[in-house]
Motif scaffolding. Sequence first.
Motif, PDB file in Angstrom:
ATOM      1  N   SER A 369       0.871  -1.176   0.000  1.00  0.00           N
ATOM      2  CA  SER A 369       0.000   0.000   0.000  1.00  0.00           C
ATOM      3  C   SER A 369       0.904   1.220   0.000  1.00  0.00           C
ATOM      4  O   SER A 369       2.060   1.143   0.410  1.00  0.00           O
ATOM      5  CB  SER A 369      -0.909   0.009   1.229  1.00  0.00           C
ATOM      6  OG  SER A 369      -0.142   0.084   2.422  1.00  0.00           O
ATOM      7  N   ALA A 370       0.391   2.329  -0.482  1.00  0.00           N
ATOM      8  CA  ALA A 370       1.212   3.545  -0.571  1.00  0.00           C
ATOM      9  C   ALA A 370       0.405   4.728  -0.064  1.00  0.00           C
ATOM     10  O   ALA A 370      -0.791   4.824  -0.326  1.00  0.00           O
ATOM     11  CB  ALA A 370       1.675   3.773  -2.009  1.00  0.00           C
ATOM     12  N   ARG A 371       1.078   5.620   0.661  1.00  0.00           N
ATOM     13  CA  ARG A 371       0.441   6.842   1.145  1.00  0.00           C
ATOM     14  C   ARG A 371       1.301   8.029   0.758  1.00  0.00           C
ATOM     15  O   ARG A 371       2.474   8.085   1.135  1.00  0.00           O
ATOM     16  CB  ARG A 371       0.281   6.798   2.669  1.00  0.00           C
ATOM     17  CG  ARG A 371      -0.749   5.784   3.141  1.00  0.00           C
ATOM     18  CD  ARG A 371      -1.083   6.010   4.591  1.00  0.00           C
ATOM     19  NE  ARG A 371      -2.104   5.095   5.048  1.00  0.00           N
ATOM     20  CZ  ARG A 371      -2.703   5.175   6.224  1.00  0.00           C
ATOM     21  NH1 ARG A 371      -2.366   6.147   7.062  1.00  0.00           N
ATOM     22  NH2 ARG A 371      -3.632   4.307   6.580  1.00  0.00           N
ATOM     23  N   LEU A 372       0.700   8.936  -0.004  1.00  0.00           N
ATOM     24  CA  LEU A 372       1.448  10.119  -0.423  1.00  0.00           C
ATOM     25  C   LEU A 372       1.871  10.930   0.790  1.00  0.00           C
ATOM     26  O   LEU A 372       1.083  11.164   1.705  1.00  0.00           O
ATOM     27  CB  LEU A 372       0.598  10.980  -1.343  1.00  0.00           C
ATOM     28  CG  LEU A 372       0.572  10.596  -2.825  1.00  0.00           C
ATOM     29  CD1 LEU A 372      -0.394  11.498  -3.567  1.00  0.00           C
ATOM     30  CD2 LEU A 372       1.956  10.695  -3.433  1.00  0.00           C
ATOM     31  N   SER A 373       3.119  11.332   0.791  1.00  0.00           N
ATOM     32  CA  SER A 373       3.653  12.148   1.878  1.00  0.00           C
ATOM     33  C   SER A 373       3.751  13.599   1.420  1.00  0.00           C
ATOM     34  O   SER A 373       4.553  13.915   0.534  1.00  0.00           O
ATOM     35  CB  SER A 373       5.036  11.626   2.283  1.00  0.00           C
ATOM     36  OG  SER A 373       5.665  12.534   3.161  1.00  0.00           O
ATOM     37  N   PRO A 374       2.942  14.511   1.993  1.00  0.00           N
ATOM     38  CA  PRO A 374       3.033  15.926   1.621  1.00  0.00           C
ATOM     39  C   PRO A 374       4.434  16.486   1.832  1.00  0.00           C
ATOM     40  O   PRO A 374       4.916  17.297   1.042  1.00  0.00           O
ATOM     41  CB  PRO A 374       2.023  16.599   2.561  1.00  0.00           C
ATOM     42  CG  PRO A 374       1.050  15.527   2.918  1.00  0.00           C
ATOM     43  CD  PRO A 374       1.870  14.272   2.977  1.00  0.00           C
ATOM     44  N   THR A 375       5.083  16.023   2.900  1.00  0.00           N
ATOM     45  CA  THR A 375       6.450  16.488   3.184  1.00  0.00           C
ATOM     46  C   THR A 375       7.394  16.113   2.049  1.00  0.00           C
ATOM     47  O   THR A 375       8.218  16.923   1.609  1.00  0.00           O
ATOM     48  CB  THR A 375       6.964  15.886   4.500  1.00  0.00           C
ATOM     49  OG1 THR A 375       6.053  16.228   5.548  1.00  0.00           O
ATOM     50  CG2 THR A 375       8.345  16.406   4.844  1.00  0.00           C
ATOM     51  N   ALA A 376       7.257  14.875   1.562  1.00  0.00           N
ATOM     52  CA  ALA A 376       8.118  14.411   0.462  1.00  0.00           C
ATOM     53  C   ALA A 376       7.864  15.230  -0.794  1.00  0.00           C
ATOM     54  O   ALA A 376       8.803  15.575  -1.518  1.00  0.00           O
ATOM     55  CB  ALA A 376       7.863  12.931   0.190  1.00  0.00           C
TER      56      ALA A 376
END
Length: 411
Positions: A369-376
Amino acid sequence: MAQLLEYIKMALYSIKSNKGRSFLTMLGIIIGISSVITIVSIGSGLKADVMATDETKSVSVIVNKDATSYTNIITWDDLKAVKDNLGNKAIGVVSSGATMGTVTTRKGEFDASVTLTMPDEEKNPMQTSIIRGNYFTEDNVLNADSVCVIDKASALYLFGTPDVIGMELEATIEGVLQTIQIVGVRDSDEELMKANDEAMKMFGMEMPVFLEMPYTAAENWGSQIEDFSSLTIYLNGGDQANAATKSAIQTLSARHLGEGEELFVKQQEMNMAEAMGSVLDMVTAFVAFVAGISLVVGGIGVMNIMLVSVTERTREIGIRKALGAKTSSIIVQFLCESAIISGIGGVIGILIGAGLSGLISVLEIGGLSARLSPTAIVLTTCFSCGVGIVFGIYPARKAAKMSPIDALRQL
């Protein structure tokens, strides 16, 4: 500001005039940004999945070894008092011990792992459920009955069937022969059992059969258990951990008043989820760093193409300088172009990375599963623009330092 807008227009015109070259220059930035975002998103998703399984299901209270030299002071009555005072915070309170023995059936003799526990062990949220018969009762504990609960895998191993309720086992425990009646069968986690079996075989050992018995049954082989050094509380919810621990310590302290200060403390257990989360963070950071190397390669590509651009526009630079253009204006002009190239590449990379992350989550590719990281996303955007500026400095300075006379000679 008007001058800056003019430089941006000039940069966009230059990029548009050399579409193929500009795209190839951006490619390193695109690959680097999309790789970093996808990897960080997968790492964030894995960490979130690990942390989601970290609901606290049990807590343990132990006798403080620094407060007393004799730690076995928790009684059966203490356990019942703790459970009564906890109310709906807990589903069970137990204290357990363990020993080894052997079990003999018509199939032969097998090693046995014996857990000596209490009826509330049936409510252990980390255990599988009872699928046949029943768990032993308080009456079995009070009468020190030689009864047991066996797991399905052990039943199949010993008898070839899980329908073993009422059957008896001949067991030798601590040198004493016992006849033990089976009253319940617990389901087995087949994948875990298979993994454990393979691990045991690596060391040339066989998996033992597993029995759960009333702790008082130890009297039948001469090992009377009256007091304990710890207790485990099976919680009704993960948010009850602190309140349950505090209540248990207060109850035990009140019942053992005068035996010492801070006699009971919470057992500090290793948080596996946090440990796994930390490992995943380190692995993700390392892999993202490796993927980020392509950004540096992309930056070198930007610098290379900007040097080509400076060479191609030598005459333009010469004319501008002859007409009075400042060195800083020339630098800003070329920095704008390199930053825009990197910025466009960064935006495309972010979109591709976000798309790949979403695709992985929807399709569950490889169970990931993947979760977009706003920080990244923010960091990679800043980094991509920064790459353009940093690697554009040398070509810009070279253009700005160019002599108008030398530049005009190329007319």
